[in-house]
Design an enzyme around this catalytic site. Sequence first.
Site, PDB file in Angstrom:
ATOM      1  CB  SER A 189      -0.860  -0.050   1.281  1.00  0.00           C
ATOM      2  OG  SER A 189      -1.505   1.165   1.518  1.00  0.00           O
ATOM      3  CB  SER A 226       7.206  10.796   9.581  1.00  0.00           C
ATOM      4  OG  SER A 226       6.307  11.872   9.627  1.00  0.00           O
ATOM      5  CE1 TYR A 266       3.876   7.339  11.668  1.00  0.00           C
ATOM      6  CE2 TYR A 266       4.158   9.723  11.775  1.00  0.00           C
ATOM      7  CZ  TYR A 266       4.148   8.559  11.044  1.00  0.00           C
ATOM      8  OH  TYR A 266       4.402   8.584   9.690  1.00  0.00           O
ATOM      9  CE  LYS A 297       7.354   6.813  10.686  1.00  0.00           C
ATOM     10  NZ  LYS A 297       7.832   5.628   9.957  1.00  0.00           N
ATOM     11  CB  THR A 318      -0.648   6.656   1.488  1.00  0.00           C
ATOM     12  OG1 THR A 318      -0.681   7.130   2.843  1.00  0.00           O
ATOM     13  CG2 THR A 318       0.607   7.157   0.810  1.00  0.00           C
TER      14      THR A 318
HETATM   15  N1  NAP Z   1       1.959   9.042   3.536  1.00  0.00           N
HETATM   16  C1  NAP Z   1       2.658  10.010   4.109  1.00  0.00           C
HETATM   17  O1  NAP Z   1       2.410  11.212   3.886  1.00  0.00           O
HETATM   18  C2  NAP Z   1       3.782   9.677   5.044  1.00  0.00           C
HETATM   19  C3  NAP Z   1       4.462  10.755   5.631  1.00  0.00           C
HETATM   20  C4  NAP Z   1       5.522  10.482   6.467  1.00  0.00           C
HETATM   21  C5  NAP Z   1       5.909   9.175   6.701  1.00  0.00           C
HETATM   22  N2  NAP Z   1       5.217   8.159   6.132  1.00  0.00           N
HETATM   23  C6  NAP Z   1       5.682   6.797   6.418  1.00  0.00           C
HETATM   24  O2  NAP Z   1       5.685   6.056   5.217  1.00  0.00           O
HETATM   25  C7  NAP Z   1       5.495   4.667   5.506  1.00  0.00           C
HETATM   26  C8  NAP Z   1       4.356   4.141   4.638  1.00  0.00           C
HETATM   27  O3  NAP Z   1       3.176   4.847   4.974  1.00  0.00           O
HETATM   28  P1  NAP Z   1       1.944   4.975   3.993  1.00  0.00           P
HETATM   29  O4  NAP Z   1       1.418   6.341   4.141  1.00  0.00           O
HETATM   30  O5  NAP Z   1       2.320   4.462   2.661  1.00  0.00           O
HETATM   31  O6  NAP Z   1       0.909   3.987   4.728  1.00  0.00           O
HETATM   32  P2  NAP Z   1      -0.088   2.868   4.161  1.00  0.00           P
HETATM   33  O7  NAP Z   1      -0.686   3.272   2.904  1.00  0.00           O
HETATM   34  O8  NAP Z   1      -0.993   2.570   5.322  1.00  0.00           O
HETATM   35  O9  NAP Z   1       0.858   1.613   3.925  1.00  0.00           O
HETATM   36  C9  NAP Z   1       1.464   1.005   5.024  1.00  0.00           C
HETATM   37  C10 NAP Z   1       2.077  -0.302   4.621  1.00  0.00           C
HETATM   38  O10 NAP Z   1       2.702  -0.864   5.789  1.00  0.00           O
HETATM   39  C11 NAP Z   1       2.095  -2.112   6.107  1.00  0.00           C
HETATM   40  N3  NAP Z   1       2.000  -2.234   7.550  1.00  0.00           N
HETATM   41  C12 NAP Z   1       1.466  -1.378   8.450  1.00  0.00           C
HETATM   42  N4  NAP Z   1       1.573  -1.865   9.686  1.00  0.00           N
HETATM   43  C13 NAP Z   1       2.193  -3.062   9.557  1.00  0.00           C
HETATM   44  C14 NAP Z   1       2.597  -4.057  10.469  1.00  0.00           C
HETATM   45  N5  NAP Z   1       2.362  -3.960  11.784  1.00  0.00           N
HETATM   46  N6  NAP Z   1       3.213  -5.151   9.991  1.00  0.00           N
HETATM   47  C15 NAP Z   1       3.455  -5.293   8.667  1.00  0.00           C
HETATM   48  N7  NAP Z   1       3.095  -4.388   7.753  1.00  0.00           N
HETATM   49  C16 NAP Z   1       2.478  -3.294   8.202  1.00  0.00           C
HETATM   50  C17 NAP Z   1       0.733  -2.085   5.449  1.00  0.00           C
HETATM   51  O11 NAP Z   1       0.251  -3.398   5.193  1.00  0.00           O
HETATM   52  P3  NAP Z   1      -1.085  -3.930   5.950  1.00  0.00           P
HETATM   53  O12 NAP Z   1      -2.165  -2.969   5.610  1.00  0.00           O
HETATM   54  O13 NAP Z   1      -1.289  -5.309   5.399  1.00  0.00           O
HETATM   55  O14 NAP Z   1      -0.727  -3.933   7.392  1.00  0.00           O
HETATM   56  C18 NAP Z   1       1.037  -1.334   4.167  1.00  0.00           C
HETATM   57  O15 NAP Z   1       1.631  -2.178   3.222  1.00  0.00           O
HETATM   58  C19 NAP Z   1       5.209   4.570   7.001  1.00  0.00           C
HETATM   59  O16 NAP Z   1       6.388   4.238   7.698  1.00  0.00           O
HETATM   60  C20 NAP Z   1       4.785   5.988   7.351  1.00  0.00           C
HETATM   61  O17 NAP Z   1       5.030   6.280   8.705  1.00  0.00           O
HETATM   62  C21 NAP Z   1       4.152   8.374   5.300  1.00  0.00           C
END
Ligand code: NAP
Length: 309
Positions: free
Chosen positions: A49, A171, A196, A200, A230
């Site tokens: 995802s 993050s 969180y 981070k 996302t």
């Molecule tokens: N999007 C942003 O703006 C943003 C900003 C700063 C940092 N981030 C960081 O980017 C990374 C990805 O975030 P995203 O926004 O892409 O989130 P997302 O769309 O929710 O994707 C998260 C991914 O991590 C997996 N995941 C979550 N918890 C898990 C667990 N306990 N064990 C195994 N897999 C797990 C999910 O799979 P399942 O659903 O199957 O658990 C999914 O594949 C994260 O570390 C987040 O903190 C994102």
Amino acid sequence: MKDLIDSALEFSVAGSFSRIGYWTRSRLEGWEPPPGLAGRRILLTGGSSGVGLAAARMLNEAGARLVVTGRDRDKLETAVDALGEVGERPLPLVADSSDLDQVRAGFDRAVAHLGGLDVLINNAGALVDRYRTTPQGYEQTYAVHVLSSFVLTEQAVGVMGPEGRVLTVSSGGMYSQSLQTDMQAGEKDFDGVRAYAKAKRAQVALTQEWARRYPEGPFFAVMHPGWADTPGVRTSLPTFRRVTGPILRTPEQGADTLVWLVSARVPSGRFWLDRRERTVLRVPGTRHSDDVAAQLWDRVAADAAGLSV
Ligand SMILES: NC(=O)c1ccc[n+]([C@@H]2O[C@H](COP(=O)([O-])OP(=O)(O)OC[C@H]3O[C@@H](n4cnc5c(N)ncnc54)[C@H](OP(=O)(O)O)[C@@H]3O)[C@@H](O)[C@H]2O)c1
């Protein structure tokens, strides 16, 4: 001129973290797509995802061999099936990053499947609103972002040569918190956003610490994707998404620097956004000493070894 515009964007936060930052910088600097990665063996957590799925797509298209993890089997299978239509179908590995036994076993399976490991990407993560503990007794935000990444990094360092790479997705939220050595949030007054941000921040400090401890390699880097639209953001931060929606990055824009770091020739142990090293300090009072980082490392190592609970 490029540096001046980049600094102005960085100063404004929203300009930097949003798609405006990505769009301006990528054009100003004429970014090239990542080079071919034929045969590079990569373990990517959270590849079903958002930012992780976008990274998986880009790495797959570049010829890398992938193992991707997630908790939801159906979602993971759907993601790898789609990836398999373009490149080699990645191995889907159902493993919950909050359970250190699953993390260790998953790593061994990934390495056996790939016949070694060149790059570990610690991406899995979530912002949760409730206090929950893991099978090993840790608060889940700490377990998923810090402990699990630490265990995987430790395992990766054990099998990689000096050319190996460990990349971690942090993050911009980490700027709000100072580094603390006790990462265990308590149930009373649990604040998911604070837990969180603390986790981070710890990922950034631990990356610096890994690089300090392994000056000859592997290579370590930590980055943040900016603000990307996302499924994770949609679920965890609906109000934020409503307000910032039009300026959020695509997941691919969020994943660009991560994919770039798989082959970029840059110094180890740094914090990156949009293919440039970024400051780790924006908020007064968040500076920490090297001693605190070393203490955190020892504490996390003890937790990972099951010596603290
Ligand atoms: N999007 C942003 O703006 C943003 C900003 C700063 C940092 N981030 C960081 O980017 C990374 C990805 O975030 P995203 O926004 O892409 O989130 P997302 O769309 O929710 O994707 C998260 C991914 O991590 C997996 N995941 C979550 N918890 C898990 C667990 N306990 N064990 C195994 N897999 C797990 C999910 O799979 P399942 O659903 O199957 O658990 C999914 O594949 C994260 O570390 C987040 O903190 C994102």
